[in-house]
Scaffold this motif. Structure first.
Motif, mmCIF file in Angstrom:
data_model
loop_
_atom_site.group_PDB
_atom_site.id
_atom_site.type_symbol
_atom_site.label_atom_id
_atom_site.label_comp_id
_atom_site.label_asym_id
_atom_site.label_seq_id
_atom_site.Cartn_x
_atom_site.Cartn_y
_atom_site.Cartn_z
ATOM 1 N N SER A 78 45.613 10.229 6.742
ATOM 2 C CA SER A 78 46.274 9.095 6.100
ATOM 3 C C SER A 78 47.745 9.411 5.849
ATOM 4 O O SER A 78 48.136 10.571 5.718
ATOM 5 N N GLY A 91 45.100 11.189 12.764
ATOM 6 C CA GLY A 91 44.135 10.437 11.972
ATOM 7 C C GLY A 91 44.208 10.646 10.477
ATOM 8 O O GLY A 91 43.487 9.984 9.718
ATOM 9 N N ASN A 144 49.297 10.952 13.443
ATOM 10 C CA ASN A 144 48.755 10.512 14.727
ATOM 11 C C ASN A 144 47.360 11.066 14.979
ATOM 12 O O ASN A 144 46.585 10.490 15.742
#
Length: 269
Positions: free
Chosen positions: A102, A100, A98
């Motif tokens: 991957s 960011g 969440n």
């Protein structure tokens, strides 16, 4: 409270720095393929566990912090994976996703942490028994590079079993202190190990429970009243801490007829 925690951490690192450093080196060697490649290899169960991390992250973004169903899976029909496969330890990779990072990187980080703590927990178990740091480091390396563990990580992608290997040595450490050393004060070690294990992988927990019973039967003549109390306290606390997962799962298993049950008992097999 904070000064006590800081003092405990300082003492812990000062006492275990050799093992912590050795575990980092061993884990880095084991996870080398993950560290040097930008992509993630697809093993047998990789997509399933990636889906769990993503599903938990989506639940967090909706404000659902204890999901029983991932509603957006299976083309919107939902997937009740959390009812039978605890996602408690996936909180950190889900939060990283969440934030960011991957999905592949979150999974790699999770596996790296599991391998690291597996190595360290086995080292602590061996050190507890042998009192020799070099023997403990060797045991940690052997545990991490065992064929089954390698297969779990790089062939099957069985992250549940990889996670369970963190807690198996902790359970054995607790049993060793209670049964061999007759140290009733170490009941928390067993309680923590059992709790972590049942929230990691159901089958591994069931197998370890059988092992625990066997050890208790072996030592039964040596077990005193305070040790019995410590054993029951460990089991009771572990049950209470994991009840948010185990009770709904048992309720579902007892109240529903699942396709797997029907299929496995059919005459077509």
């Amino acid at each position: 409270m904070v000064p006590k925690l800081v003092l405990w951490m300082r003492t812990f690192f000062r006492k275990n720095w050799k093992l912590l450093l050795a575990a980092l080196v061993i884990t880095s060697l084991f996870c080398y393929p993950y560290l040097v490649k930008d992509f993630l290899g697809v093993e047998h169960d990789t997509f399933f566990h990636l889906s769990r991390i993503q599903g938990l992250a989506e639940s967090f973004s909706r404000g659902d912090f204890l999901p029983a169903v991932y509603p957006y899976k299976n083309n919107g029909f939902g997937y009740a994976s959390p009812l039978f496969y605890s996602d408690f330890w996936l909180v950190i990779p889900a939060l990283l996703y969440n934030a960011g990072l991957s999905l592949a990187s979150c999974y790699k980080f999770f596996i790296f942490c599991c391998v690291y703590f597996s190595c360290f927990s086995m080292m602590k178990l061996c050190l507890r028994i042998t009192k020799h740091e070099y023997a403990a480091i060797l045991a940690g390396a052997a545990y991490v590079f065992a064929n089954y563990h390698i297969t779990d990580v790089y062939v099957r992608g069985a992250s549940g079993e990889v996670l369970a290997m963190v807690f198996i040595p902790i359970v054995l450490s607790g049993l060793y202190e209670l049964l061999e050393n007759q140290n009733a004060k170490e009941w928390k070690l067993l309680a923590f190990g059992l709790t972590g294990l049942v929230l990691s992988h159901n089958l591994s927990f069931a197998i370890v429970c059988v092992i625990c019973v066997l050890f208790v039967l072996i030592y039964i003549r040596k077990i005193k009243k305070d040790i019995w109390i410590a054993l029951f306290k460990s089991v009771g606390i572990a049950f209470a801490l994991s009840a948010f997962f185990t009770l709904p799962m048992l309720e579902q298993l007892s109240s529903q007829t699942f396709y797997l049950d029907y299929y496995a008992s059919s005459s077509d097999l």
